[in-house]
Scaffold this motif. Structure first.
Motif, mmCIF file in Angstrom:
data_model
loop_
_atom_site.group_PDB
_atom_site.id
_atom_site.type_symbol
_atom_site.label_atom_id
_atom_site.label_comp_id
_atom_site.label_asym_id
_atom_site.label_seq_id
_atom_site.Cartn_x
_atom_site.Cartn_y
_atom_site.Cartn_z
ATOM 1 N N ALA A 1 5.048 7.266 -12.435
ATOM 2 C CA ALA A 1 4.963 7.329 -10.967
ATOM 3 C C ALA A 1 4.919 5.913 -10.378
ATOM 4 C CB ALA A 1 3.713 8.114 -10.561
ATOM 5 N N THR A 2 4.168 5.036 -11.032
ATOM 6 C CA THR A 2 4.039 3.651 -10.547
ATOM 7 C C THR A 2 5.385 2.937 -10.612
ATOM 8 O OG1 THR A 2 1.766 3.631 -11.298
ATOM 9 C CG2 THR A 2 2.775 1.488 -10.925
ATOM 10 N N ARG A 3 6.083 3.166 -11.714
ATOM 11 C CA ARG A 3 7.374 2.502 -11.892
ATOM 12 C C ARG A 3 8.393 3.015 -10.878
ATOM 13 N NH1 ARG A 3 10.815 2.384 -17.482
ATOM 14 N NH2 ARG A 3 12.615 1.323 -16.570
ATOM 15 N N LEU A 4 8.395 4.323 -10.664
ATOM 16 C CA LEU A 4 9.330 4.917 -9.699
ATOM 17 C C LEU A 4 9.031 4.400 -8.282
ATOM 18 C CD1 LEU A 4 9.350 8.666 -10.884
ATOM 19 C CD2 LEU A 4 11.180 6.988 -11.211
ATOM 20 N N ALA A 5 7.746 4.354 -7.928
ATOM 21 C CA ALA A 5 7.368 3.947 -6.562
ATOM 22 C C ALA A 5 7.714 2.482 -6.319
ATOM 23 C CB ALA A 5 5.874 4.183 -6.350
ATOM 24 N N ARG A 6 7.421 1.664 -7.299
ATOM 25 C CA ARG A 6 7.668 0.217 -7.167
ATOM 26 C C ARG A 6 9.158 -0.074 -6.981
ATOM 27 N NH1 ARG A 6 4.702 -4.198 -9.146
ATOM 28 N NH2 ARG A 6 6.064 -5.938 -9.650
ATOM 29 N N HIS B 1 0.840 -1.210 0.000
ATOM 30 C CA HIS B 1 0.000 0.000 0.000
ATOM 31 C C HIS B 1 0.877 1.263 0.000
ATOM 32 C CE1 HIS B 1 -3.459 2.469 0.399
ATOM 33 N NE2 HIS B 1 -3.124 2.910 1.600
ATOM 34 N N LEU B 2 2.006 1.188 0.675
ATOM 35 C CA LEU B 2 2.936 2.327 0.650
ATOM 36 C C LEU B 2 3.349 2.629 -0.800
ATOM 37 C CD1 LEU B 2 4.820 4.337 2.193
ATOM 38 C CD2 LEU B 2 6.541 2.527 2.193
ATOM 39 N N ALA B 3 3.618 1.564 -1.558
ATOM 40 C CA ALA B 3 3.994 1.762 -2.968
ATOM 41 C C ALA B 3 2.839 2.399 -3.751
ATOM 42 C CB ALA B 3 4.401 0.428 -3.593
ATOM 43 N N GLU B 4 1.620 1.974 -3.456
ATOM 44 C CA GLU B 4 0.450 2.582 -4.133
ATOM 45 C C GLU B 4 0.344 4.071 -3.785
ATOM 46 O OE1 GLU B 4 -2.398 -0.526 -2.365
ATOM 47 O OE2 GLU B 4 -3.479 0.274 -4.084
ATOM 48 N N CYS B 5 0.476 4.376 -2.493
ATOM 49 C CA CYS B 5 0.330 5.773 -2.044
ATOM 50 C C CYS B 5 1.432 6.651 -2.623
ATOM 51 C CB CYS B 5 0.367 5.863 -0.515
ATOM 52 S SG CYS B 5 -1.066 5.125 0.252
ATOM 53 N N LEU B 6 2.650 6.092 -2.683
ATOM 54 C CA LEU B 6 3.769 6.871 -3.216
ATOM 55 C C LEU B 6 3.530 7.176 -4.698
ATOM 56 C CD1 LEU B 6 6.530 8.112 -2.544
ATOM 57 C CD2 LEU B 6 7.587 5.873 -2.977
ATOM 58 N N ALA B 7 3.008 6.191 -5.415
ATOM 59 C CA ALA B 7 2.696 6.404 -6.839
ATOM 60 C C ALA B 7 1.607 7.472 -6.982
ATOM 61 C CB ALA B 7 2.262 5.094 -7.485
ATOM 62 N N GLY C 1 2.422 15.762 -10.284
ATOM 63 C CA GLY C 1 2.554 16.109 -11.699
ATOM 64 C C GLY C 1 3.111 15.029 -12.608
ATOM 65 N N LEU C 2 3.409 13.820 -12.060
ATOM 66 C CA LEU C 2 3.988 12.774 -12.910
ATOM 67 C C LEU C 2 2.904 12.005 -13.662
ATOM 68 C CD1 LEU C 2 6.540 11.162 -10.412
ATOM 69 C CD2 LEU C 2 7.065 12.725 -12.309
ATOM 70 N N PRO C 3 3.230 11.503 -14.871
ATOM 71 C CA PRO C 3 2.309 10.567 -15.534
ATOM 72 C C PRO C 3 2.186 9.306 -14.670
ATOM 73 C CG PRO C 3 4.134 11.203 -16.978
ATOM 74 C CD PRO C 3 4.446 11.762 -15.641
#
Ligand SMILES: NC(=O)c1ccc[n+]([C@@H]2O[C@H](COP(=O)([O-])OP(=O)(O)OC[C@H]3O[C@@H](n4cnc5c(N)ncnc54)[C@H](OP(=O)(O)O)[C@@H]3O)[C@@H](O)[C@H]2O)c1
Length: 275
Positions: A206-211, A187-193, A200-202
């Protein structure tokens, strides 16, 4: 340093689903002879069924013909216990060490099914066991010998680290921290994304960076062996960007009270479900 699995009798695995299947694979990888293993599961998932077939592991044999059953690992869903365990009556006379990984099933609840003074270990693994990187907490009843405890630790180390506790009451908090904990990290990864998208990220970026950030930080923490606080300080320069974010996360109403509340809710639910 992980232990050898010194098995001298038969190892029966009841339930070869996600967790049971991961353990089975771990045992085979550690050199447990397939001829010593028996799997009881009417319809294991395809990959596990293939592993069973490839190694010639006995699958759903008649229970009264088994040679000395040394260990019985219970890896079915807790809600199936009352329906399934009476069917194992033929194993009771072997006086096996019973190792249960079922959430919320107490030692007293398991003992009832296995005759006079059975040796029972209750264990709580977590989902990274699927890649051999879980952590399992174990608690043993008074009938478990030192050799049996070492054997159970060896079997569980096949899917990651093992910690032993003396007090079964701790299992509710353990369930709330490490049993349920991987979901908090996901969930932390979801929230970070989502926060990245808000900044402002696509979404895909954002998902790739957070993961990669969550998994990379976890891997760094593991491989360095350094305390989490040290690593946090290492990447926080005074008045820098991380410092500003941590001032929010570490405020009085920040992440710690929220996580404390979440863990307390999970522990409370674990106590409610225990039987
Ligand atoms: N997954 C986790 O993260 C996790 C963490 C901590 C503890 N646990 C504990 O681990 C245990 C197993 O969880 P899991 O996630 O591995 O569940 P799972 O994937 O559903 O595995 C359970 C297996 O048992 C089989 N089964 C059902 N009835 C059976 C019977 N009568 N005899 C033999 N096998 C039978 C199921 O078959 P069907 O699918 O055909 O019903 C399935 O293959 C649970 O008690 C759970 O509390 C899991």
């Amino acid at each position: 340093m992980s232990r050898d699995v010194a098995l001298s009798g038969t190892l029966v695995l009841l339930g070869a689903g996600k967790m049971g299947g991961a353990m089975l694979q771990g045992w085979l990888d550690r050199g447990v002879p397939p001829g010593r293993v028996v799997v009881l599961d009417p319809s294991p998932p395809g990959d596990i069924a293939r592993t069973i077939a490839r190694h010639g592991i006995r699958h759903n044999p008649a229970l009264d013909g088994l040679e000395r059953v040394e260990v019985l690992v219970l890896a079915i869903k807790p809600q199936n216990f009352d329906e399934v365990l009476p069917g194992l009556a033929a194993l009771v006379s072997h006086r096996p060490l019973v190792v249960s990984i079922a959430a919320g099933r107490t030692i007293a609840g398991i003992e009832r099914h296995f005759g006079e003074q059975p040796a029972v270990i209750r264990a709580m693994p977590n989902v990274p066991a699927a890649i051999g990187r879980g952590i399992t907490a174990v608690v043993a009843n008074a009938n478990v010998t030192a050799e049996q405890l070492a054997l159970a630790q060896g079997l569980l180390e096949a899917v990651g680290e093992v910690v032993t506790v003396d007090d079964e009451d701790l299992m509710d908090a353990i369930t709330a921290v490490s049993g349920s904990g991987p979901a908090y990290v996901f969930h932390l990864a979801e929230c970070l994304a989502d926060a990245g998208v808000a900044a402002g990220l696509p979404e895909e970026l954002a998902t790739r960076l957070a993961r990669a950030t969550v998994s990379g930080a976890g891997e760094l923490m593991r491989s360095s062996g350094r305390p989490a606080a040290d690593l946090r300080e290492m990447v926080t320069s005074p008045k820098g960007t991380t410092y500003e974010a941590l001032a929010v996360l570490m405020a009085e109403d920040g992440l710690k009270p929220l996580l404390t509340k979440a863990v307390a809710a999970a522990a409370r639910r674990s106590r409610e479900l225990a039987r």
